[in-house]
Design a protein around this motif. Structure first.
Motif, PDB file in Angstrom:
ATOM      1  N   ASP A   1       0.215  -0.867  -0.384  1.00  0.00           N
ATOM      2  CA  ASP A   1       0.170  -0.046   0.105  1.00  0.00           C
ATOM      3  C   ASP A   1       1.186   1.282   0.200  1.00  0.00           C
ATOM      4  O   ASP A   1       1.710   2.077   0.971  1.00  0.00           O
ATOM      5  CB  ASP A   1      -0.747  -0.067   1.410  1.00  0.00           C
ATOM      6  N   TYR A   2       1.427   1.927  -1.173  1.00  0.00           N
ATOM      7  CA  TYR A   2       2.006   3.163  -1.347  1.00  0.00           C
ATOM      8  C   TYR A   2       0.597   4.483  -1.209  1.00  0.00           C
ATOM      9  O   TYR A   2       1.153   5.620  -1.401  1.00  0.00           O
ATOM     10  CB  TYR A   2       2.016   2.966  -2.269  1.00  0.00           C
ATOM     11  N   GLY A   3      -0.745   4.546  -1.119  1.00  0.00           N
ATOM     12  CA  GLY A   3      -1.313   4.965  -1.093  1.00  0.00           C
ATOM     13  C   GLY A   3      -1.412   5.866  -1.597  1.00  0.00           C
ATOM     14  O   GLY A   3      -1.605   6.938  -2.374  1.00  0.00           O
ATOM     15  N   TYR A   4      -2.366   5.217  -3.217  1.00  0.00           N
ATOM     16  CA  TYR A   4      -2.159   5.519  -4.765  1.00  0.00           C
ATOM     17  C   TYR A   4      -3.498   6.500  -4.544  1.00  0.00           C
ATOM     18  O   TYR A   4      -4.669   5.465  -3.320  1.00  0.00           O
ATOM     19  CB  TYR A   4      -1.977   4.532  -5.809  1.00  0.00           C
ATOM     20  N   ASP A   5      -3.903   7.420  -5.551  1.00  0.00           N
ATOM     21  CA  ASP A   5      -5.300   8.116  -5.458  1.00  0.00           C
ATOM     22  C   ASP A   5      -5.589   7.223  -6.593  1.00  0.00           C
ATOM     23  O   ASP A   5      -5.774   7.790  -7.482  1.00  0.00           O
ATOM     24  CB  ASP A   5      -4.740   9.043  -5.871  1.00  0.00           C
ATOM     25  N   GLU A   6      -6.032   5.699  -6.410  1.00  0.00           N
ATOM     26  CA  GLU A   6      -6.966   5.539  -7.070  1.00  0.00           C
ATOM     27  C   GLU A   6      -7.959   4.401  -7.047  1.00  0.00           C
ATOM     28  O   GLU A   6      -8.004   3.903  -5.330  1.00  0.00           O
ATOM     29  CB  GLU A   6      -6.536   4.775  -7.909  1.00  0.00           C
ATOM     30  N   LYS A   7      -8.760   3.353  -7.068  1.00  0.00           N
ATOM     31  CA  LYS A   7      -9.488   2.649  -5.937  1.00  0.00           C
ATOM     32  C   LYS A   7      -8.827   1.481  -5.800  1.00  0.00           C
ATOM     33  O   LYS A   7      -7.545   1.382  -5.761  1.00  0.00           O
ATOM     34  CB  LYS A   7      -9.792   1.498  -7.610  1.00  0.00           C
ATOM     35  N   GLN A   8      -9.357   0.810  -5.266  1.00  0.00           N
ATOM     36  CA  GLN A   8      -8.214   0.410  -3.664  1.00  0.00           C
ATOM     37  C   GLN A   8      -8.309  -0.907  -3.342  1.00  0.00           C
ATOM     38  O   GLN A   8     -10.050  -1.344  -3.801  1.00  0.00           O
ATOM     39  CB  GLN A   8      -8.725   0.914  -2.585  1.00  0.00           C
ATOM     40  N   PRO A   9      -7.639  -2.236  -3.214  1.00  0.00           N
ATOM     41  CA  PRO A   9      -8.634  -2.951  -3.517  1.00  0.00           C
ATOM     42  C   PRO A   9      -9.443  -3.481  -2.201  1.00  0.00           C
ATOM     43  O   PRO A   9      -8.846  -3.223  -0.974  1.00  0.00           O
ATOM     44  CB  PRO A   9      -6.881  -4.336  -3.340  1.00  0.00           C
ATOM     45  N   LYS A  10      -9.928  -4.791  -2.426  1.00  0.00           N
ATOM     46  CA  LYS A  10     -11.089  -5.101  -0.844  1.00  0.00           C
ATOM     47  C   LYS A  10     -10.393  -6.835  -1.041  1.00  0.00           C
ATOM     48  O   LYS A  10     -10.182  -7.377  -1.280  1.00  0.00           O
ATOM     49  CB  LYS A  10     -12.116  -5.384  -1.836  1.00  0.00           C
ATOM     50  N   ASN A  11     -10.791  -7.627   0.450  1.00  0.00           N
ATOM     51  CA  ASN A  11     -10.012  -8.368   1.152  1.00  0.00           C
ATOM     52  C   ASN A  11      -9.305  -8.555   0.517  1.00  0.00           C
ATOM     53  O   ASN A  11      -9.532 -10.279   0.672  1.00  0.00           O
ATOM     54  CB  ASN A  11     -11.447  -9.719   0.746  1.00  0.00           C
ATOM     55  N   VAL A  12      -7.599  -8.219   0.580  1.00  0.00           N
ATOM     56  CA  VAL A  12      -6.622  -8.876   0.769  1.00  0.00           C
ATOM     57  C   VAL A  12      -5.981  -9.424   1.866  1.00  0.00           C
ATOM     58  O   VAL A  12      -6.763  -9.746   2.863  1.00  0.00           O
ATOM     59  CB  VAL A  12      -5.501  -6.928   0.646  1.00  0.00           C
ATOM     60  N   ASP A  13      -5.800 -10.429   2.166  1.00  0.00           N
ATOM     61  CA  ASP A  13      -5.081 -11.190   3.120  1.00  0.00           C
ATOM     62  C   ASP A  13      -4.156 -10.329   3.364  1.00  0.00           C
ATOM     63  O   ASP A  13      -4.299 -10.496   5.198  1.00  0.00           O
ATOM     64  CB  ASP A  13      -4.255 -12.347   2.456  1.00  0.00           C
ATOM     65  N   PHE A  14      -3.019  -9.727   3.587  1.00  0.00           N
ATOM     66  CA  PHE A  14      -2.151  -9.252   4.170  1.00  0.00           C
ATOM     67  C   PHE A  14      -2.168  -7.706   3.426  1.00  0.00           C
ATOM     68  O   PHE A  14      -1.946  -7.513   2.252  1.00  0.00           O
ATOM     69  CB  PHE A  14      -0.653  -9.772   4.010  1.00  0.00           C
ATOM     70  N   SER A  15      -1.732  -6.700   4.152  1.00  0.00           N
ATOM     71  CA  SER A  15      -1.743  -5.323   3.664  1.00  0.00           C
ATOM     72  C   SER A  15      -0.204  -4.918   4.308  1.00  0.00           C
ATOM     73  O   SER A  15       0.349  -4.731   5.328  1.00  0.00           O
ATOM     74  CB  SER A  15      -3.280  -4.364   3.903  1.00  0.00           C
ATOM     75  N   VAL A  16       1.064  -4.831   3.453  1.00  0.00           N
ATOM     76  CA  VAL A  16       2.393  -4.498   3.491  1.00  0.00           C
ATOM     77  C   VAL A  16       2.525  -3.062   2.930  1.00  0.00           C
ATOM     78  O   VAL A  16       2.090  -2.418   2.202  1.00  0.00           O
ATOM     79  CB  VAL A  16       3.295  -5.566   3.621  1.00  0.00           C
ATOM     80  N   GLY A  17       3.779  -3.076   3.742  1.00  0.00           N
ATOM     81  CA  GLY A  17       4.353  -1.411   3.256  1.00  0.00           C
ATOM     82  C   GLY A  17       5.600  -1.629   1.664  1.00  0.00           C
ATOM     83  O   GLY A  17       6.403  -1.134   1.329  1.00  0.00           O
ATOM     84  N   SER A  18       6.265  -2.594   1.693  1.00  0.00           N
ATOM     85  CA  SER A  18       7.224  -3.317   0.773  1.00  0.00           C
ATOM     86  C   SER A  18       7.434  -5.112   0.562  1.00  0.00           C
ATOM     87  O   SER A  18       6.391  -6.066   1.724  1.00  0.00           O
ATOM     88  CB  SER A  18       8.663  -2.621   1.431  1.00  0.00           C
ATOM     89  N   LEU A  19       8.251  -5.162   0.034  1.00  0.00           N
ATOM     90  CA  LEU A  19       8.314  -6.397  -0.860  1.00  0.00           C
ATOM     91  C   LEU A  19       8.976  -6.910   0.288  1.00  0.00           C
ATOM     92  O   LEU A  19       9.208  -8.926   0.271  1.00  0.00           O
ATOM     93  CB  LEU A  19       9.259  -6.338  -1.811  1.00  0.00           C
ATOM     94  N   GLU A  20       9.844  -6.743   1.136  1.00  0.00           N
ATOM     95  CA  GLU A  20      10.302  -7.671   1.851  1.00  0.00           C
ATOM     96  C   GLU A  20       9.320  -7.721   3.616  1.00  0.00           C
ATOM     97  O   GLU A  20       9.822  -9.417   3.278  1.00  0.00           O
ATOM     98  CB  GLU A  20      11.205  -5.761   2.871  1.00  0.00           C
ATOM     99  N   GLU A  21       8.617  -6.910   3.540  1.00  0.00           N
ATOM    100  CA  GLU A  21       7.215  -6.815   4.413  1.00  0.00           C
ATOM    101  C   GLU A  21       6.455  -7.806   4.099  1.00  0.00           C
ATOM    102  O   GLU A  21       6.239  -9.112   5.184  1.00  0.00           O
ATOM    103  CB  GLU A  21       6.861  -6.332   5.011  1.00  0.00           C
ATOM    104  N   ALA A  22       6.822  -8.341   2.741  1.00  0.00           N
ATOM    105  CA  ALA A  22       5.425  -9.612   1.473  1.00  0.00           C
ATOM    106  C   ALA A  22       6.416 -10.704   2.453  1.00  0.00           C
ATOM    107  O   ALA A  22       5.492 -11.724   2.508  1.00  0.00           O
ATOM    108  CB  ALA A  22       5.395  -8.457   0.512  1.00  0.00           C
ATOM    109  N   ALA A  23       8.130 -10.529   2.107  1.00  0.00           N
ATOM    110  CA  ALA A  23       8.591 -12.319   2.070  1.00  0.00           C
ATOM    111  C   ALA A  23       8.366 -12.218   3.619  1.00  0.00           C
ATOM    112  O   ALA A  23       8.373 -13.569   3.519  1.00  0.00           O
ATOM    113  CB  ALA A  23       9.456 -11.471   1.717  1.00  0.00           C
ATOM    114  N   ARG A  24       8.455 -11.604   4.613  1.00  0.00           N
ATOM    115  CA  ARG A  24       8.541 -12.040   5.378  1.00  0.00           C
ATOM    116  C   ARG A  24       7.008 -12.775   6.479  1.00  0.00           C
ATOM    117  O   ARG A  24       7.104 -14.071   6.388  1.00  0.00           O
ATOM    118  CB  ARG A  24       8.581 -11.085   6.694  1.00  0.00           C
ATOM    119  N   ARG A  25       5.778 -12.036   5.430  1.00  0.00           N
ATOM    120  CA  ARG A  25       4.679 -12.800   5.903  1.00  0.00           C
ATOM    121  C   ARG A  25       4.639 -13.907   5.145  1.00  0.00           C
ATOM    122  O   ARG A  25       4.057 -15.146   5.713  1.00  0.00           O
ATOM    123  CB  ARG A  25       3.288 -11.860   5.379  1.00  0.00           C
TER     124      ARG A  25
END
Length: 179
Positions: A150-174
């Motif tokens: 999530d970079y806070g782009y000014d556009e439609k946001q996804p719904k019902n994600v399994d995880f929301s993170v700030g980077s690929l590093e954090e995604a890999a940890r999850r």
């Protein structure tokens, strides 16, 4: 029929592996290899995922080719540079624009489903990591777990994600914690 046993992490390219160019709070791909910047921690995160046994498959929309504002050669040059730095198993690129109605353009899951057939990927045990709603919807439609950077782009946001993170590093940890 062969049972799907391979786990994969599907990765969007721009905003996940390399920095998206943000103009007016909206993300765009780099216009050239010179403009492409690998995101901090992305190579290390990709290596950890590959070492854990995941295939890494980049699934990217590149509609600027159809729009005539960039070339396939530029897209392939950027992909090649990323592939030299990270252990990417395959790049699946959709060069179409939204109006083309193809199955390979996210949010449709065609590129993920095609990769799953080729590599015998177990989609429910796999992940889609992206920074836009199209990535998340494609992952959900394919039956993957989804991780939204999530970079806070000014556009439609996804719904019902399994995880929301700030980077690929954090995604890999999850991902590695979940497996």
């Amino acid at each position: 029929m062969t049972q799907a046993t391979t786990r994969a992490v599907f990765l969007d390219r721009d905003g996940v592996l390399n920095r998206a160019i943000v103009r007016d709070s909206k993300p765009y791909p780099p216009a050239s290899l010179a403009e492409m910047e690998i995101l901090p921690g992305a190579p290390e995160a990709a290596k950890r995922l590959a070492q854990a046994g995941f295939l890494l498959i980049v699934v990217t929309n590149q509609p600027d080719v159809a729009r005539g504002t960039t070339t396939r050669e530029t897209v392939e040059e950027i992909n090649g540079a990323i592939g030299r730095i990270m252990p990417i198993s395959e790049f699946r690129v959709c060069y179409h624009d939204s109006a083309d109605g193809c199955d390979c353009r996210k949010p449709k899951p065609g590129a993920l489903l095609a990769a799953a057939r080729v590599h015998q990927i177990d989609l429910p045990r796999s992940f889609m990591v992206g920074d836009r709603w199209r990535d998340i919807e494609a992952g959900q439609a394919a039956g993957c777990k989804t991780i939204f950077i999530d970079y806070g782009y000014d556009e439609k946001q996804p719904k019902n994600v399994d995880f929301s993170v700030g980077s690929l590093e954090e995604a890999a940890r999850r991902i590695l914690e979940t497996c």
